[in-house]
Design a protein around this motif. Structure first.
Motif, short mmCIF file in Angstrom:
data_model
loop_
_atom_site.label_atom_id
_atom_site.label_comp_id
_atom_site.label_asym_id
_atom_site.label_seq_id
_atom_site.Cartn_x
_atom_site.Cartn_y
_atom_site.Cartn_z
N TYR A 128 0.81 -1.21 0.00
CA TYR A 128 0.00 0.00 0.00
C TYR A 128 0.85 1.27 0.00
CZ TYR A 128 -3.77 -3.22 1.22
OH TYR A 128 -4.67 -4.25 1.21
N TRP A 129 2.07 1.18 0.54
CA TRP A 129 2.89 2.39 0.65
C TRP A 129 3.32 2.93 -0.71
CZ3 TRP A 129 7.34 1.33 -1.76
CH2 TRP A 129 7.89 0.07 -1.66
N VAL A 130 3.06 2.18 -1.79
CA VAL A 130 3.40 2.69 -3.11
C VAL A 130 2.66 4.00 -3.39
CG1 VAL A 130 1.58 1.49 -4.39
CG2 VAL A 130 3.77 1.97 -5.51
N ALA A 131 1.54 4.22 -2.69
CA ALA A 131 0.77 5.45 -2.89
C ALA A 131 1.54 6.68 -2.43
CB ALA A 131 -0.56 5.36 -2.14
N ASN A 132 2.54 6.49 -1.59
CA ASN A 132 3.29 7.63 -1.08
C ASN A 132 4.41 8.07 -2.01
OD1 ASN A 132 1.80 7.74 1.37
ND2 ASN A 132 2.97 5.98 2.13
N LEU A 133 4.61 7.35 -3.11
CA LEU A 133 5.63 7.75 -4.09
C LEU A 133 5.02 8.81 -5.00
CD1 LEU A 133 6.99 4.19 -4.96
CD2 LEU A 133 7.74 5.76 -3.15
N SER A 134 4.82 9.97 -4.46
CA SER A 134 4.02 11.01 -5.12
C SER A 134 4.66 11.53 -6.40
CB SER A 134 3.79 12.17 -4.16
OG SER A 134 5.03 12.69 -3.69
N ALA A 135 5.96 11.37 -6.59
CA ALA A 135 6.64 11.86 -7.79
C ALA A 135 6.69 10.82 -8.90
CB ALA A 135 8.05 12.34 -7.45
N LEU A 136 6.16 9.61 -8.62
CA LEU A 136 6.35 8.49 -9.55
C LEU A 136 5.59 8.71 -10.86
CD1 LEU A 136 7.90 5.80 -9.34
CD2 LEU A 136 5.72 4.70 -8.82
N ARG A 137 6.31 8.52 -11.98
CA ARG A 137 5.71 8.63 -13.31
C ARG A 137 5.77 7.31 -14.07
NH1 ARG A 137 5.13 14.07 -15.00
NH2 ARG A 137 6.04 15.56 -13.52
N ILE A 138 6.73 6.46 -13.73
CA ILE A 138 6.90 5.19 -14.43
C ILE A 138 6.96 4.08 -13.39
CG2 ILE A 138 8.42 3.80 -15.91
CD1 ILE A 138 9.41 6.43 -17.15
N LEU A 139 6.05 3.10 -13.48
CA LEU A 139 6.00 1.96 -12.56
C LEU A 139 5.93 0.69 -13.38
CD1 LEU A 139 5.78 0.75 -9.73
CD2 LEU A 139 3.30 1.05 -9.88
N VAL A 140 6.99 -0.11 -13.35
CA VAL A 140 7.05 -1.35 -14.10
C VAL A 140 7.37 -2.49 -13.14
CG1 VAL A 140 8.17 -2.61 -15.97
CG2 VAL A 140 7.82 -0.14 -16.18
N LEU A 141 6.40 -3.41 -12.96
CA LEU A 141 6.56 -4.59 -12.10
C LEU A 141 6.26 -5.86 -12.87
CD1 LEU A 141 4.78 -3.26 -8.87
CD2 LEU A 141 7.23 -3.21 -9.40
N ARG A 142 6.34 -5.86 -14.16
CA ARG A 142 5.95 -6.97 -15.01
C ARG A 142 6.80 -8.21 -14.76
NH1 ARG A 142 6.07 -6.04 -20.75
NH2 ARG A 142 6.62 -8.23 -21.01
N GLU A 143 6.21 -9.38 -15.07
CA GLU A 143 6.91 -10.68 -15.05
C GLU A 143 7.59 -10.95 -13.72
OE1 GLU A 143 8.94 -12.14 -18.57
OE2 GLU A 143 8.21 -10.39 -19.68
N ASN A 144 6.83 -10.84 -12.64
CA ASN A 144 7.25 -11.30 -11.33
C ASN A 144 6.22 -12.30 -10.83
OD1 ASN A 144 9.77 -9.82 -10.20
ND2 ASN A 144 8.65 -8.19 -11.26
N HIS A 145 6.11 -12.43 -9.52
CA HIS A 145 5.15 -13.37 -8.95
C HIS A 145 4.25 -12.67 -7.94
CE1 HIS A 145 7.48 -16.54 -10.87
NE2 HIS A 145 8.58 -16.05 -10.30
N PHE A 146 3.93 -11.42 -8.20
CA PHE A 146 3.04 -10.69 -7.30
C PHE A 146 1.64 -11.29 -7.36
CE2 PHE A 146 6.19 -7.27 -8.28
CZ PHE A 146 6.66 -7.12 -6.99
N LYS A 147 0.98 -11.31 -6.22
CA LYS A 147 -0.37 -11.86 -6.14
C LYS A 147 -1.24 -10.89 -5.34
CE LYS A 147 0.79 -14.66 -2.10
NZ LYS A 147 0.82 -16.03 -1.53
N GLY A 148 -2.51 -11.27 -5.21
CA GLY A 148 -3.44 -10.40 -4.50
C GLY A 148 -4.02 -9.35 -5.43
N GLU A 149 -4.69 -8.40 -4.84
CA GLU A 149 -5.38 -7.38 -5.62
C GLU A 149 -4.46 -6.18 -5.91
OE1 GLU A 149 -8.85 -6.29 -3.46
OE2 GLU A 149 -9.90 -8.18 -3.87
N ILE A 150 -4.82 -5.46 -6.96
CA ILE A 150 -4.14 -4.20 -7.25
C ILE A 150 -4.59 -3.20 -6.18
CG2 ILE A 150 -3.83 -2.33 -8.91
CD1 ILE A 150 -4.48 -4.31 -11.12
#
Length: 530
Positions: free
Chosen positions: A277-299
């Motif tokens: 959830y803390w990803v929401a605090n990256l207020s300057a973020l413009r590019i987020l790439v997490l492809r091809e991993n093993h993340f699970k659960g909800e967005i």
């Protein structure tokens, strides 16, 4: 005379001998390199020939030019060895750009040019090992050797006997370097940009990594680094972090809670767990790439708070649940002009670094030549976007997960993305996919285990029917032949064949009947056989 679309050198240049500044960059000039310009103009300070089609070898003047401080012949077709005496012929040379040519050889002599501030030899055919002295030049700020054929280990340097007062940028990407990165790399406090991507480096991130307090750009993608990111990285003010295509493992560490992050690329690793959830605090973020991993659960819906996002890639994970409807409020528009990419340059008054300039003049000193590169899928194809091009890119890729429900397609930027952004999620519905959602407006649910078993069972019945119809006549014919050959078994054989036929008929009836038949007594097959 830059960008004039000139197809030939002006005649008046043949008669000029007192030029101090010459810029013929980005024209349609070709032929042999006009080395006579260097020979005739002994007071020349800047020689700029970038972006033409000059060919041949780089020939230096016969006499020393103490005034020359910038030579840029990048983006031509020059070949051969880089002259070994270039440092002695231009003893006060500060900026040398020979990138995007076909130069070859090694750098032993060039590594002795003590006046250089920026050395860019990218995208040539240079080979061998990188000389240790290349990293220890007193005034060198920026070293770009990417896109060559350098191999072996990076040189070991005893930094206890040296100081690195100026070196801030190193780009060694797209070479054949291997083994672990030497520890001296992590003990140079002035580093602002490091790009070692697309090599064969391996190992863990050392704790010394956190000594780089000024680091703004780090690209270690496409290597063999393993383990996790050290927790002390949270103390850095890093802005561009690219660690994709390695062997990083474990959950997304809380250490990446860095408020200054503009680009975070961790794609194609072995990361697990949920997107925090803390990803929401990256207020300057413009590019987020997490492809091809093993993340699970909800967005996490908290991602909707990242109002500056322009590229989001969560594809090829194990994410489930609905796409947060609040994502439709994100504009996902290309970055505005205020966004400074990692390859942006700036203007600097030349008088700050050189005494050989006109009063009040300025030249283009590179803020950083390091280019940001992101692998992103559009129109069912994967492409790499780099440099200033990223300022005009936007997109979202949620394909190949286990997401369910309707796509928030009718709002904002979502309406501009095609079906490829959602492929591989069989339980997503609504445009741009062809599957319609239910008329009630409720999102379809994931089928339970019993429905899956019924569906697979239905397919098995059809397969059995085809097999049965093909084999049934053969079995009857075989029995008939046997009975004809052995008449003594006719009576028993008739009973057996009748029993087999009856059993087959009952089996077919029980499989395809709309109503389930009553259970067959255990003694019924024995009765048929007897």
């Amino acid at each position: 005379m830059s960008n004039c679309r000139a197809k030939g050198l002006p005649n008046f240049l043949h008669y000029r001998t007192g030029l101090r500044y010459l810029d013929l960059s980005h024209n349609n000039l070709g032929g042999q390199n006009p080395s006579w310009l260097l020979q005739n103009n002994t007071r020349l300070q800047q020689f700029l020939m970038e972006g033409n089609s000059f060919k041949g070898h780089l020939q230096l003047p016969k006499h020393v030019n103490v005034n020359m401080f910038q030579v840029d012949i990048s983006g031509n077709k020059m070949r051969g060895q880089i002259p070994m005496n270039i440092g002695s012929m231009f003893p006060h040379l500060q900026i040398l750009n020979l990138s995007r040519n076909v130069f070859e050889g090694i750098l032993e002599e060039l590594a002795k040019s003590g006046s250089l501030l920026t050395l860019r030899l990218s995208s040539n055919n240079l080979s061998g090992k990188i000389p240790p002295t290349m990293f220890t030049l007193d005034k060198l700020r920026q070293l770009y050797l990417d896109g060559n054929n350098f191999d072996g280990e990076m040189p070991l340097i005893d930094i206890s006997t040296l100081s690195f007062p100026a070196l801030s940028d190193i780009d060694l990407s797209d070479n054949h370097l291997s083994v672990e990165l030497p520890k001296w790399i992590w003990n140079v406090p002035n580093f602002e940009a490091l790009d070692f991507s697309n090599n064969n480096f391996y190992g863990h991130f050392p704790l010394e990594f956190c000594n780089l307090g000024l680091l703004r750009f780090l690209d270690l993608s496409q290597n063999n680094f393993s383990g996790s990111v050290p927790s002390c990285i949270s103390s850095l003010a890093i802005e561009h972090l690219h660690l994709s295509r390695n062997r990083l493992s474990g959950p997304l560490p809380h250490a990446l809670y860095i408020s200054s992050l503009v680009a975070l690329d961790l794609g194609q690793n072995n990361l697990t767990g949920k997107i925090p959830y803390w990803v929401a605090n990256l207020s300057a973020l413009r590019i987020l790439v997490l492809r091809e991993n093993h993340f699970k659960g909800e967005i996490p819906s908290q991602i909707c708070q990242l109002n500056l996002l322009s590229i989001v890639d969560l594809s090829q994970n194990k994410l489930s649940g609905h796409i947060p409807s609040c994502l439709s409020t994100l504009t996902l528009m290309p970055t505005d002009k205020s966004f400074r990419t990692a390859s942006t340059s700036y203007l600097l008054d030349a008088s700050q670094d050189s005494q050989f300039v006109f009063p009040g003049s300025s030249y283009r000193y590179p803020g950083s030549y390091v280019e940001e590169q992101v692998l992103f899928t559009t129109k069912k194809g994967s492409y790499s976007y780099s440099g200033n091009l990223l300022e005009y890119m936007s997109g979202i890729d949620l394909s190949c997960n286990m997401l369910t429900g309707s796509i928030p397609y009718d709002k904002a930027q979502f309406a501009t993305f095609d079906e490829s952004s959602y492929l591989g999620n069989p339980f997503l519905c609504g445009p741009p996919k062809h599957e319609n959602c239910s008329g009630t407006g409720l999102a379809p649910t994931t089928p339970n285990a019993s429905s899956i078993e019924e569906e697979s069972g239905f397919m098995d019945k059809h397969a059995f029917l085809v097999t049965f119809l093909a084999s049934y006549p053969i079995v009857l014919t075989t029995i008939g032949v046997v009975l004809y050959i052995n008449p003594y078994c006719n009576e028993d054989g008739f009973i057996s064949s009748s029993s087999a036929s009856t059993l087959a008929t009952i089996s077919l009836w029980s499989m395809f009947s709309e109503e389930a038949p009553s259970p067959m007594p255990w003694w019924f097959p024995l009765f048929l056989i007897v």
